[in-house]
Motif scaffolding. Sequence first.
Motif, PDB file in Angstrom:
ATOM      1  N   ASP A 270      17.079   5.227   1.184  1.00 50.14           N
ATOM      2  CA  ASP A 270      17.896   6.047   0.285  1.00 50.14           C
ATOM      3  C   ASP A 270      19.023   6.718   1.062  1.00 50.14           C
ATOM      4  N   LEU A 271      19.793   5.898   1.752  1.00 49.35           N
ATOM      5  CA  LEU A 271      20.808   6.364   2.678  1.00 49.35           C
ATOM      6  C   LEU A 271      22.161   5.768   2.322  1.00 49.35           C
ATOM      7  N   GLU A 272      23.181   6.608   2.299  1.00 43.64           N
ATOM      8  CA  GLU A 272      24.552   6.133   2.101  1.00 43.64           C
ATOM      9  C   GLU A 272      25.373   6.567   3.304  1.00 43.64           C
ATOM     10  N   ILE A 273      26.042   5.605   3.927  1.00 45.78           N
ATOM     11  CA  ILE A 273      26.867   5.890   5.100  1.00 45.78           C
ATOM     12  C   ILE A 273      28.300   5.503   4.769  1.00 45.78           C
ATOM     13  N   ARG A 274      29.231   6.404   5.030  1.00 45.78           N
ATOM     14  CA  ARG A 274      30.658   6.141   4.814  1.00 45.78           C
ATOM     15  C   ARG A 274      31.359   6.179   6.164  1.00 45.78           C
ATOM     16  N   TYR A 275      32.101   5.103   6.447  1.00 42.34           N
ATOM     17  CA  TYR A 275      32.836   4.996   7.698  1.00 42.34           C
ATOM     18  C   TYR A 275      34.333   5.097   7.428  1.00 42.34           C
ATOM     19  N   LEU A 276      35.012   5.977   8.150  1.00 41.35           N
ATOM     20  CA  LEU A 276      36.464   6.019   8.138  1.00 41.35           C
ATOM     21  C   LEU A 276      36.906   5.384   9.449  1.00 41.35           C
ATOM     22  N   MET A 277      37.667   4.298   9.347  1.00 38.02           N
ATOM     23  CA  MET A 277      37.966   3.501  10.524  1.00 38.02           C
ATOM     24  C   MET A 277      39.466   3.374  10.750  1.00 38.02           C
ATOM     25  N   ASN A 278      39.829   3.211  12.027  1.00 37.41           N
ATOM     26  CA  ASN A 278      41.212   2.988  12.433  1.00 37.41           C
ATOM     27  C   ASN A 278      41.314   1.646  13.138  1.00 37.41           C
ATOM     28  N   TRP A 279      42.410   0.958  12.877  1.00 40.54           N
ATOM     29  CA  TRP A 279      42.688  -0.296  13.578  1.00 40.54           C
ATOM     30  C   TRP A 279      43.246   0.076  14.928  1.00 40.54           C
ATOM     31  N   SER A 280      42.543  -0.242  16.004  1.00 42.95           N
ATOM     32  CA  SER A 280      42.883   0.326  17.307  1.00 42.95           C
ATOM     33  C   SER A 280      43.769  -0.532  18.199  1.00 42.95           C
TER      34      SER A 280
END
Length: 135
Positions: free
Chosen positions: A120-130
């Motif tokens: 019951d886990l929600e993970i949100r990733y904010l990512m940058n193109w490096s």
Amino acid sequence: MNKLFKHIIVLGLVLSAFSCTDPEEFTAAKNMPYGDWEVAEYFVNGQTQGSYILERFTLERDGTFILVDSNDVLFHGTWTSTETSLTLTEVGGSSQVFDFEIVFLGPEKMHLRQVISGLDLEIRYLMNWSNADNY
């Protein structure tokens, strides 16, 4: 002088025509950016976390990926994307599958959502193109 004035008017009309066109929507199925993606920030069940589960992944043009987690564990395999999802499938080992919903995708930013239902886990990733320069 009259000829120069006509050229300026034509140039102005051409520029105004291009400025009125709508830009094409940026989607994973059409133009997923290849290269290194690094996690800038992530949230677990809505709460900001200090350390990241996934550190970064590299999407290659040939459909392969390399993923590094926070423990420097390395996964490699193949990736596929649709308009709304990104799937990383490990080759060999445990054949683990990482499914992400694409919430936002731009040329240099991405927002991914991963739901792990057994926990019951929600993970949100904010990512940058490096490293856009290498791809």
